[in-house]
Design an enzyme around this catalytic site. Structure first.
Site, PDB file in Angstrom:
ATOM      1  N   ASP A  29       0.833  -1.214   0.000  1.00 23.82           N
ATOM      2  CA  ASP A  29       0.000   0.000   0.000  1.00 23.82           C
ATOM      3  C   ASP A  29       0.864   1.259   0.000  1.00 23.82           C
ATOM      4  O   ASP A  29       1.990   1.250   0.490  1.00 23.82           O
ATOM      5  CB  ASP A  29      -0.922  -0.028   1.233  1.00 23.82           C
ATOM      6  CG  ASP A  29      -2.090   0.947   1.081  1.00 23.82           C
ATOM      7  OD1 ASP A  29      -2.419   1.320  -0.064  1.00 23.82           O
ATOM      8  OD2 ASP A  29      -2.663   1.326   2.115  1.00 23.82           O
TER       9      ASP A  29
ATOM     10  N   ASN B 276     -11.134  -2.534  -5.068  1.00 23.39           N
ATOM     11  CA  ASN B 276     -10.406  -1.627  -5.968  1.00 23.39           C
ATOM     12  C   ASN B 276     -11.105  -1.462  -7.330  1.00 23.39           C
ATOM     13  O   ASN B 276     -10.805  -0.524  -8.068  1.00 23.39           O
ATOM     14  CB  ASN B 276      -8.957  -2.091  -6.183  1.00 23.39           C
ATOM     15  CG  ASN B 276      -8.057  -1.901  -4.984  1.00 23.39           C
ATOM     16  OD1 ASN B 276      -7.109  -2.650  -4.787  1.00 23.39           O
ATOM     17  ND2 ASN B 276      -8.324  -0.899  -4.145  1.00 23.39           N
TER      18      ASN B 276
HETATM   19  C1  IPE Z   1      -5.488  -2.677  -0.133  1.00 22.62           C
HETATM   20  O1  IPE Z   1      -5.163  -1.345  -0.329  1.00 22.62           O
HETATM   21  C2  IPE Z   1      -5.490  -3.389  -1.440  1.00 22.62           C
HETATM   22  C3  IPE Z   1      -4.176  -3.532  -2.084  1.00 22.62           C
HETATM   23  C4  IPE Z   1      -3.034  -3.180  -1.585  1.00 22.62           C
HETATM   24  C5  IPE Z   1      -4.207  -4.174  -3.360  1.00 22.62           C
HETATM   25  P1  IPE Z   1      -6.266  -0.211  -0.416  1.00 22.62           P
HETATM   26  O2  IPE Z   1      -5.548   1.067  -0.552  1.00 22.62           O
HETATM   27  O3  IPE Z   1      -7.260  -0.537  -1.461  1.00 22.62           O
HETATM   28  O4  IPE Z   1      -6.954  -0.342   1.016  1.00 22.62           O
HETATM   29  P2  IPE Z   1      -7.936   0.662   1.780  1.00 22.62           P
HETATM   30  O5  IPE Z   1      -9.078   0.938   0.871  1.00 22.62           O
HETATM   31  O6  IPE Z   1      -7.144   1.889   2.070  1.00 22.62           O
HETATM   32  O7  IPE Z   1      -8.316  -0.072   3.018  1.00 22.62           O
HETATM   33  C1  IPE Z   2      -1.720   0.190  -3.317  1.00 19.55           C
HETATM   34  O1  IPE Z   2      -1.498   1.538  -3.379  1.00 19.55           O
HETATM   35  C2  IPE Z   2      -1.937  -0.412  -4.678  1.00 19.55           C
HETATM   36  C3  IPE Z   2      -3.350  -0.719  -4.967  1.00 19.55           C
HETATM   37  C4  IPE Z   2      -4.318  -0.714  -4.092  1.00 19.55           C
HETATM   38  C5  IPE Z   2      -3.674  -1.050  -6.329  1.00 19.55           C
HETATM   39  P1  IPE Z   2      -2.695   2.583  -3.356  1.00 19.55           P
HETATM   40  O2  IPE Z   2      -3.098   2.877  -4.747  1.00 19.55           O
HETATM   41  O3  IPE Z   2      -3.782   2.138  -2.462  1.00 19.55           O
HETATM   42  O4  IPE Z   2      -1.959   3.847  -2.735  1.00 19.55           O
HETATM   43  P2  IPE Z   2      -2.535   4.835  -1.657  1.00 19.55           P
HETATM   44  O5  IPE Z   2      -2.952   4.015  -0.477  1.00 19.55           O
HETATM   45  O6  IPE Z   2      -3.693   5.535  -2.286  1.00 19.55           O
HETATM   46  O7  IPE Z   2      -1.392   5.721  -1.354  1.00 19.55           O
HETATM   47 MG    MG Z   3      -4.148   2.397  -0.477  1.00 26.84          MG
END
Ligand code: IPE
Ligand code: IPE
Ligand code: MG
Length: 251
Positions: free
Chosen positions: A19, A67
């Protein structure tokens, strides 16, 4: 010993919630997808490091069921990255077998084909198995497992077979119907990016995993950061419900 790590007690299975890509990019004044691209580079580095350390399973949360609710442009960019990063080089160079878990039928056909192809090409590699969770969520997986078991039981009833629910539905049977049935439960779960939550990842499988959270955004997560997580894991005593004394006696 590598940097204080006991090579005899390396976690067999490390799961990672990767993340912080978006915030990493935004803080640099760039598009979020730039962060995802940088995240792919981290996957390469961390994969090599896990192989070097002797980790057997690396499970990477790449795209969750939730997502799918992101803006279409970001979803498209992510799918494009999955396609382009599935080059064999990273797997063949490291002798890594590739596997995927999740609701694959929701993915673009092109991505589904590339995933199948990569799994077939790498099937004989045996240094480590890298599992990518795509269009995955734990509640989806558990619901699917229950559906499958219900269908099997209904089939038996229809055939007039004796159904012994006590033995047909056990923890072991549920585990065997999970998408993850081919791997052991994670020993260590790492989440980068500062959030202290699980976000629907491997809920069933992490019942007794050691959890490690760090603030570092995924694109900045280094080999040293991974080593720190493993060191933290090695300092803990896993008791699985027993007392400290019992665990000491059984060593
Ligand atoms: C969790 O990250 C999913 C992945 C890393 C693929 P998110 O960024 O989607 O999680 P939330 O929504 O902040 O909990
Ligand atoms: C994790 O990074 C990757 C995916 C969930 C695809 P994020 O895209 O959630 O990055 P932040 O949390 O918004 O910084
Ligand atoms: Mg995230």
């Amino acid at each position: 010993m590598i940097n204080g790590i006991d090579m005899k007690r390396i976690p067999q299975h490390i799961a990672i919630i990767m993340d912080g890509n978006g915030r990493w990019a935004v803080e640099k004044g760039k598009e979020r997808s730039f962060g995802h691209q940088a995240g792919v580079e981290t996957v390469r580095r961390i994969t090599s490091e896990c192989v070097r350390l002797g980790v057997k399973y690396l499970t990477l949360y790449t795209f969750s069921t939730e997502n799918w609710n992101r803006p279409a442009t970001e979803v498209q960019a992510l799918m494009g990255l999955v396609l382009s990063s599935l080059e064999d080089e990273i797997f063949m160079k490291n002798n890594v077998r590739f596997q995927v878990i999740g609701d694959l039928k929701r993915l673009p056909q092109e991505v589904q084909d590339k995933l199948q192809e990569t799994m077939a090409h790498t099937a004989k590699n045996d240094a480590m198995t890298m599992v990518v969770a795509l269009s995955y969520s734990s509640r989806w997986e558990i619901t699917e497992a229950c559906r499958q078991i219900a269908l099997e039981v209904a089939g038996k009833v229809k055939n007039g077979e004796q159904v012994d629910i006590e033995n047909l539905i056990t923890e072991d049977v549920l585990s065997k119907h999970m998408n993850t049935s081919f791997m052991p439960d994670p020993d260590l779960l790492i989440r980068t990016g500062g959030e202290l939550r699980i976000s629907n990842y491997l809920l069933w499988q992490i019942a007794y995993s050691e959890l490690y959270f760090c603030d570092t955004y995924w694109p900045d997560f280094s080999e040293e950061d991974l080593q720190r997580a493993i060191l933290s894991f090695q300092k803990r005593q896993r008791r699985f419900g027993k007392t400290e004394q019992q665990v000491e006696e059984n060593k």
